[in-house]
Motif scaffolding. Structure first.
Motif, PDB file in Angstrom:
ATOM      1  N   UNK A   1      38.251  39.131   6.107  1.00 15.33           N
ATOM      2  CA  UNK A   1      37.443  40.310   6.480  1.00 15.33           C
ATOM      3  C   UNK A   1      36.164  40.276   5.647  1.00 15.33           C
ATOM      4  N   UNK A   2      35.104  40.785   6.187  1.00 12.72           N
ATOM      5  CA  UNK A   2      33.802  40.701   5.521  1.00 12.72           C
ATOM      6  C   UNK A   2      33.485  41.998   4.783  1.00 12.72           C
ATOM      7  N   UNK A   3      34.033  42.146   3.569  1.00 12.51           N
ATOM      8  CA  UNK A   3      33.640  43.267   2.719  1.00 12.51           C
ATOM      9  C   UNK A   3      32.210  42.997   2.267  1.00 12.51           C
ATOM     10  N   UNK A   4      31.364  44.033   2.297  1.00 18.11           N
ATOM     11  CA  UNK A   4      29.952  43.786   2.017  1.00 18.11           C
ATOM     12  C   UNK A   4      29.230  45.063   1.590  1.00 18.11           C
ATOM     13  N   UNK A   5      27.992  44.871   1.119  1.00 22.45           N
ATOM     14  CA  UNK A   5      27.108  46.001   0.823  1.00 22.45           C
ATOM     15  C   UNK A   5      25.847  45.879   1.657  1.00 22.45           C
ATOM     16  N   UNK A   6      25.267  47.031   1.963  1.00 17.33           N
ATOM     17  CA  UNK A   6      23.957  47.129   2.591  1.00 17.33           C
ATOM     18  C   UNK A   6      23.211  48.250   1.867  1.00 17.33           C
ATOM     19  N   UNK A   7      21.946  48.004   1.551  1.00 14.80           N
ATOM     20  CA  UNK A   7      21.180  48.931   0.735  1.00 14.80           C
ATOM     21  C   UNK A   7      19.976  49.464   1.503  1.00 14.80           C
TER      22      UNK A   7
ATOM     23  N   UNK B   1      10.876  48.638  -3.071  1.00  9.40           N
ATOM     24  CA  UNK B   1      11.262  47.253  -2.851  1.00  9.40           C
ATOM     25  C   UNK B   1      12.680  47.053  -3.383  1.00  9.40           C
ATOM     26  N   UNK B   2      13.554  46.490  -2.549  1.00  3.94           N
ATOM     27  CA  UNK B   2      14.958  46.290  -2.919  1.00  3.94           C
ATOM     28  C   UNK B   2      15.244  44.795  -2.974  1.00  3.94           C
ATOM     29  N   UNK B   3      15.959  44.363  -4.025  1.00  7.65           N
ATOM     30  CA  UNK B   3      16.382  42.965  -4.131  1.00  7.65           C
ATOM     31  C   UNK B   3      17.910  42.900  -4.195  1.00  7.65           C
ATOM     32  N   UNK B   4      18.468  41.869  -3.596  1.00  5.21           N
ATOM     33  CA  UNK B   4      19.934  41.679  -3.524  1.00  5.21           C
ATOM     34  C   UNK B   4      20.612  42.846  -2.821  1.00  5.21           C
ATOM     35  N   UNK B   5      19.966  43.394  -1.813  1.00  6.49           N
ATOM     36  CA  UNK B   5      20.466  44.592  -1.151  1.00  6.49           C
ATOM     37  C   UNK B   5      21.547  44.368  -0.122  1.00  6.49           C
ATOM     38  N   UNK B   6      21.703  43.133   0.345  1.00  4.32           N
ATOM     39  CA  UNK B   6      22.757  42.850   1.313  1.00  4.32           C
ATOM     40  C   UNK B   6      23.511  41.616   0.859  1.00  4.32           C
ATOM     41  N   UNK B   7      24.842  41.749   0.727  1.00  3.78           N
ATOM     42  CA  UNK B   7      25.643  40.588   0.368  1.00  3.78           C
ATOM     43  C   UNK B   7      27.114  40.862   0.604  1.00  3.78           C
TER      44      UNK B   7
END
Length: 131
Positions: free
Chosen positions: A28-34, A42-48
């Motif tokens: 399953x793809x547990x993830x974050x979105x910012x 400006x957002x860095x590393x916001x999706x992974x």
């Protein structure tokens, strides 16, 4: 889960602790979105994608002003071995409460954590018998 900072830039550090005996669901793809309330941030590393039993992430932000916020939405799939799998949506929000214009180079770390409670066992219902 919410925190605040008075700096225009920094890092939102988040951690999700799974209940004892649970692990992230394999496959399953547990993830974050910012997201941010302002297009100027400006957002860095916001999706992974996330992994591990204590799910951790770091999201950077810059150019924030008072009233802006940075929101990290985590979707976590978890289960016990040989048992039903569950999911949880968790939002982490860093509110920018004011910025110090005389110190534009300062940044901060906003630490946020959430522990998923142990799920309640499912209740079984007795179907009434009619004669």
């Amino acid at each position: 889960v919410e925190g605040s900072t008075s700096c225009a830039s920094g890092i939102v550090k988040g951690a999700v602790t799974l209940p004892s005996g649970y692990h992230l669901t394999r496959g399953a793809r547990s993830r974050i979105q910012t997201t941010s309330s302002s297009e100027n941030v400006t957002i860095t590393n916001g999706e992974k994608d996330l992994s591990g039993n204590t799910v951790q992430f770091e999201v950077g932000f810059e150019n924030a002003n008072a009233g802006d916020d940075v929101t990290v939405n985590a979707l976590v799939y978890f289960c016990q071995d040989d048992d039903v799998c569950l999911s949880r949506n968790i939002s982490f929000r860093a509110n920018i409460v004011g910025t110090d214009a005389s110190s534009s180079s300062s940044s901060s770390v906003v630490n946020l954590a959430y522990s998923i409670p142990t799920p309640e066992p499912e209740m079984s219902f007795v179907v009434p018998q009619f004669e």
